[in-house]
Write an enzyme that holds these catalytic residues in place. Sequence first.
Site, PDB file in Angstrom:
ATOM      1  CG  HIS A   1     -57.879  -7.380  31.081  1.00  0.00           C
ATOM      2  ND1 HIS A   1     -56.700  -6.864  31.725  1.00  0.00           N
ATOM      3  CD2 HIS A   1     -58.751  -6.445  31.292  1.00  0.00           C
ATOM      4  CE1 HIS A   1     -56.894  -5.800  32.274  1.00  0.00           C
ATOM      5  NE2 HIS A   1     -58.056  -5.604  31.882  1.00  0.00           N
TER       6      HIS A   1
ATOM      7  CG  ASP B   1     -60.463  -1.193  31.761  1.00  0.00           C
ATOM      8  OD1 ASP B   1     -60.967  -1.010  32.758  1.00  0.00           O
ATOM      9  OD2 ASP B   1     -59.329  -2.206  31.529  1.00  0.00           O
ATOM     10  CG  HIS B   2     -63.670  -4.087  33.480  1.00  0.00           C
ATOM     11  ND1 HIS B   2     -63.612  -5.453  33.311  1.00  0.00           N
ATOM     12  CD2 HIS B   2     -62.349  -3.567  33.631  1.00  0.00           C
ATOM     13  CE1 HIS B   2     -62.192  -5.813  33.294  1.00  0.00           C
ATOM     14  NE2 HIS B   2     -61.468  -4.998  33.503  1.00  0.00           N
TER      15      HIS B   2
ATOM     16  CD  GLU C   1     -56.823  -9.906  35.796  1.00  0.00           C
ATOM     17  OE1 GLU C   1     -55.814  -9.236  35.040  1.00  0.00           O
ATOM     18  OE2 GLU C   1     -56.562  -9.666  36.973  1.00  0.00           O
TER      19      GLU C   1
ATOM     20  CG  HIS D   1     -59.318  -5.318  40.373  1.00  0.00           C
ATOM     21  ND1 HIS D   1     -57.716  -5.233  39.563  1.00  0.00           N
ATOM     22  CD2 HIS D   1     -59.994  -4.480  39.238  1.00  0.00           C
ATOM     23  CE1 HIS D   1     -57.757  -4.741  38.819  1.00  0.00           C
ATOM     24  NE2 HIS D   1     -59.058  -3.977  38.454  1.00  0.00           N
TER      25      HIS D   1
ATOM     26  CG  HIS E   1     -63.867  -3.671  38.176  1.00  0.00           C
ATOM     27  ND1 HIS E   1     -63.551  -5.075  37.461  1.00  0.00           N
ATOM     28  CD2 HIS E   1     -62.777  -2.976  37.756  1.00  0.00           C
ATOM     29  CE1 HIS E   1     -62.708  -4.744  36.578  1.00  0.00           C
ATOM     30  NE2 HIS E   1     -62.064  -3.568  36.911  1.00  0.00           N
TER      31      HIS E   1
ATOM     32  CG  HIS F   1     -60.829   0.004  37.011  1.00  0.00           C
ATOM     33  ND1 HIS F   1     -59.999  -0.967  37.237  1.00  0.00           N
ATOM     34  CD2 HIS F   1     -60.747   1.034  38.151  1.00  0.00           C
ATOM     35  CE1 HIS F   1     -59.604  -0.810  38.385  1.00  0.00           C
ATOM     36  NE2 HIS F   1     -59.709   0.521  38.801  1.00  0.00           N
TER      37      HIS F   1
ATOM     38  CG  ASP G   1     -59.372  -6.464  35.502  1.00  0.00           C
ATOM     39  OD1 ASP G   1     -59.324  -7.189  34.807  1.00  0.00           O
ATOM     40  OD2 ASP G   1     -59.199  -5.179  35.300  1.00  0.00           O
TER      41      ASP G   1
END
Lengths: 637, 929
Positions: A415, A71-72, A202, A156, A67, A69, A177
């Site tokens: 995670h 941090d991904h 996660e 998410h 996805h 975000h 996530d």
Amino acid sequence: MAIECLVLGAGQEVGKSCVVVTINGKRIMFDCGMHMGYKDKRQYPDFDLIPDSCDFTSSLSCIIITHFHLDHIGALPFFTQNRGYSGPIYMTYPTKALAPIMLEDYRKVMVDRRGEKERFSSEDIVECMKKVTAVDLKQTVQVDKDLQIRAYYAGHVLGAAMFYAKVGDAAILYTGDYNMTPDRHLGAAQIDRLQLDLVITESTYATTYRDSKYVREREFLKAVHKCVEDEGKVLIPTFALGRAQELCMLLDDYWERMNLKVPIYFSAGLTIQANLYYKVLINWTSQKVKDTYVTRNAFDFKNVCSFDRSLINAPGPYVLFATPGMIGGGFSLEVFRQWAPCEKNLVTLPGYCLAGTVGHKLMSAKRPTQIRLDEDVQIDVRCEIHQLSFSPHTDAKGIMDLVKFLSPKHVILVHGEKPKMAMLKERIESELAIQCYYPANNETVCISSTHHVEAGASDAFLQSCLCPNFKFSKPNSERDSDLDDSNKRTIVCDDRVAQGILTLEKNQNPKVVGQNEFMEVLGVENHGVKFAHCCPIYLPDSESRDASGRSPSALLRLIFEQLSRAFPGFDLHDCQEQIRIRSFVGSFCSKEKCLHRTDVSLHSRVTHLCCSWSLADEELAWKVLSIIKNLELANAS
Amino acid sequence: MEHRLLSNVGHTLNQNPNISSKSADAIVALITNPFTSDSNLTSLLETLILHLQNPNSNHHKLLSSLSALSRHHPRLRHRIAAAAHAFILLPSTPTPSLPHALSLLDPDHSAPLDPFSDESLFLSLCFGQCVKTRGWTLRNVSKFRVRPSVLLTVLLGFTKDPYPYIRELALDGLVMLSNGIVVEDRSLVEGCYFRAVELLFDAENSVRRSAVRALASAPSPFTIEELSSCKIPWLVSEWGQLLVALNSDKTKRYWSDALFVQLCLMVRDTDMEIRAAAFNALGKIQTVSEDILLQTLSRKALLATKEKHYPGQCTAKLFKLPATTAAFTFGHGLEDEFYQVRRPACQALQTLTVLSAQFAGGAVHLLMDMLNDDSVVVRLQALETLHHMAMHDHLKVDESHLHMFFGALIDNNALIRSAARKTIQLTKLQELKMLRSCTDGLIKNLKLYPQDEADIFYVLYQIGQRHGKFVTSIIHNVSQELEPSFDGKLVFNNARTAALLVLAISVPVSFERMICSIPPEIFSYAVTLLGRLSRALVDVMDQNVLLAYLSHCSRFTVASNSEKFEGEVLNFHLELKKVAISSLHDYPLNANVKASNCLEIVLRKVVDLWPLIQLGCTNEVVQTSRNWKEELRNFSCESRQPAGLLFFALTYLHVIKLLGKAWACTQRNPQFEGMGFLDALLSKMERRLKEMLYRFAGLSREGKLHILELMLVTYTMSLSYRGTCYFEDNTKKLNFVLSRVEYLQKEGSVELSNFVIELQNISRENGNSGDGFIHKLDLLQKSLHLFSLKYIPLSGELKYLNAELDVCDNDFQNPFPFISGLPVGLPLEITLYNISSESRLWLAISLGEKSTQFVFLDLHEFGGCDAIRKFTFVAPFFRTPKVKHFLLKVSVAMECLSEDQHFKHCHGPKHELIHLCKGKEVHLSMAVK
């Protein structure tokens, strides 16, 4: 063969998710995130640990992004443009649409506003996105001859997906996530029951049990309502995407029902732009949005309007959505600085704030408090703080439920925070009996995978597979305890599915054959244990003259009659010279010295019945023999 | 054209048994064209049938043509079915074509060799190589009339089939089978159950869905209690339930828990339909342990369930099912994304909250939040569940709920508002604050949606009645608002004022009797709303009563001390209470209130009628008892209430009504009013009381005593007011009843009322002289004042002795023939209920008023048991008169052996008779030669 799992990021921490998995020789990178808490080289995963790091394109089969975000996905442009990866990248359609916006926004904040060193440029983002292949939900993508991947809905955020990857018979699932309970605007994760060797999940809330979301919603609404009733202003710092829409939908519905006229503002163009995507990507939202879509697009908020900077200190109550979520900087910090000193105002904080952000400081502090932004700036915080743990991550029960539902052979946790992960690992291993690991960054976990052998099948075996051939077994029920007697029940099995013999001959492919063919394939004969006994029948003297007249066949009939009376349930065969019951065969023995004769016959009037039977009918045979022996007595009397 | 086509078809078919596409088209053309002549169709049919018998033809195409033909021309169906039948019986027929041929058969037409009851055919269809055939067979398994054991075995076997849709069909077949067969082999049931449990972990969604259904699906027609006491065959539905039912009482709960937890596992499936099915199934489970229910509300494992394990399967590998699996089941269900799941989850709570008050207390929190749901269906179901809980007294409303709960009153949807009001009406509000916000909610509702007015007033009235004390204090606080404004105008059009007025006037009927504390002028203000009020309270009272009530209450201050007035207030009080009961019944959601409760309420309330009777308010008494009777009848229609109690109560009410009338008669100096009226009343009373005494088996001693006391009242009234006629007779009866009372007294301790004791004293003083009472008339009259009506306790079940009499084929136009002077036989169909074979029954056949002939019924001669006995009896009637037509009245009567009065019939009964049914008319007419 084995599955090798190298954790480059999000091992025992939250941030820069990146896991490189090698399945039967194929190497996949799941997510390529950046850590928002660091500004040094720890910000990115250590790509040099990937084998053959000189040529990532040949080393990696593909990259999969779950996805949008940061941090991904944050390190992706860097990896493709600076480190030279040019292989395939897969993500879902909404992720592909929203990722460049997120990346660009981040780049602007970091570089333009803070003047940090530029890791990638706008052009890099554009170029990077050109390499992306978009996939749809449940669409099976054949990456190459052996590697298949498939996306499943994860909840998410918009477009978040879990990815299934399969090489040969080894299959894994990387969850990214996900959320197991639905939101207002997004649904719950949805997946098929798959045969999996490994699930990488996660574990943000590895030990947290969240209450019903309804309670949180109710409290949030109460707090907001109370604040605007008392003429206060409400600041809702959010990420641009997801949480903003969720809260907005909640407030919009509530406004509608309570007939409130207080305005709701969206601060940035970014959020409004994101809203457009939400409106278009209806298929990725919750069932509720899909259901009402026919009459009204749920993202056409009735009470929401866009914000103008001049309104910050305008009199009167209103609700403002501003980015970023953890008040780490940007517009939300600006507004917070102005509103915090006033008691009437309300700031709602998200459930999770990174250490170092203002949000994190507020969470741990008691009001009224003072917060030091930097050496010069200090803020008096007198406003109300409402902590709102609307988190789009699943909780411990959700993780357990998913793992239970999928029942994979192994689980790897990423995670999350280390001590919590350890507790969850314990639970998974004790309650579900599944091997579980939680490697730290840059560690590798090796697990064995299902090995795949191609085998031919004989025609006879295939034929036997076509016809149903089931059996019931019902073990002895002599022990009669009421409970916990799982061995007492009737059990079904179907030979079609169960029975076949795998043969491996030299220089030939393995082959599955049926049971009947097996002998033939081996070229051996079937051996069986057989019993034999030559049973003497004494003919009485008194009838000696008649007995000579009594032909063997007459005697045989006599025996036959006796036996059919004794064994009414059995199928007796009287074939002229033989008696057959199941495998028991008896016939008159004419040999002088029969091998199976045990008695030393001195009696002149004796005939012998030579009998044979197989092991299975031993008990029966001895019963028959005793009847034949008793026959003599009956004759004598 | 037609002919050419037909001959072409015939020709090509003869040459090549495989139908070419061209000739197939030609056949379809011939069949579908409505103008094809009959003869051509017939010959086409014959051609097709002929080729069908040829083993080399393409049967598939032929059969398709035939089925098209059968569809388009129903009159040929019979012939086609016959041909298909013949085809099936051919040994050369290949198995894969059988399903097609079978589907052509006419199900209504039974052939001598029915292929559907042919077991070997069934088995060969199942065990063939062709999966399609197998699928068809399993889908149509209900058509086959095969031994259940064979069917069960085959279906159970196919749950292992490698093809998922075969597994699914097999499970569906097992569900169907479990509905209709008798299975007593526990290991087999267990086998089926655990096989279904195994398939809960199937990879295929549809199989899992079927497995959930198989575990517990269709509604079971019997409760577990019924099954365990079971003479009824095992007609339960699902295998899990079947398994539960098969266990002894001790382990039943255990297995029921196991089934419950197993189903809880499925509510976390990712398939929506499976989750919905799981909740549907959960709602059908009859018993669950409380700790498991509590676990379903908590996310964390509770201490009570932590160590518990059940037989079942937790994952594909783990074969022990921990009770913690049930954790948060309902939380998940109510949070579900799909309303299709949330609704059954709410519904399941409805049945389960009945089981445990503690669980209900927890579930309320979840349900209240559901009132915020975006789906109307779910909100409605949540309210329905709350309502259900309120009815079972399991609804405890918390202050934190009020916001949501009363929010439902301003919902956009009228259905929701109305459901919310119905629930609120039943809710007991603990605090004044809660009542205040409830009233505010209702007023807001009234302001926003004036169309709800009638219902809102009604609810306010009901609430006021329940919370008299709180309402009084509210009204005192707001009484300023209710006063006329300065300019002297009353502004009661204002919604708030009107609502508060309604609330105020409900107080006097409150059970808390705070009559005087509401300022009386409020009642007079309320009169201005009379029209609107009476429309709202139409179920409670009519306009006249309401007006009278309001004007009474508004006079309070004036006449508070008059004795007469007290009576009248009481009168109204009762009137309204009566209605409080009657309102229960208007409640559509309320069908479950137990009729026996209602019965008990009525019997208790009867006591309240006594002061009214004493005051001589005959009309009120009559009306009230009439209403109650109706009420009781309504209630017992809805619930299968034992008939005995109901009839008893009805008769009792009748007696009370008569008593009321008779009492009023005596007050008004009956000597002058014509004795006939009182006479009739008293003898009716006597008859009814005797009926109560003799037609109900199982009366308690107290009950009997109560009836006897009423009899004493009757006789005493008769003696003291009817003068000298029948004096001796009545004295005798009185003494007889007194002796029975004494007998009861000896039998065991019973408490006698003052009235009875007084009578005993009078009687003792008299000694045995037959006319002693004549000197004590004043004493008798005084003793009547000692009497007061008490509650008649009923315990256990009463059996109502009853008879039904039917005369077949006889009415005015269809008389039985007779020859005058000769006896005639009357064929009667008699059904007796609850009459023991020891009782002496008579047929009373009366001709006109005077002449009655009795025929003894020897019950030993007829079969049947005491509970119900049905037989045909030809009753002889001897004295046929010399007329052309005449009419006989036949009834069944029972001799009361304990009644000592002797009858003078020479061949008839010796004791008094109690009629067990109404007289039936039999018409007879002279036989025409």
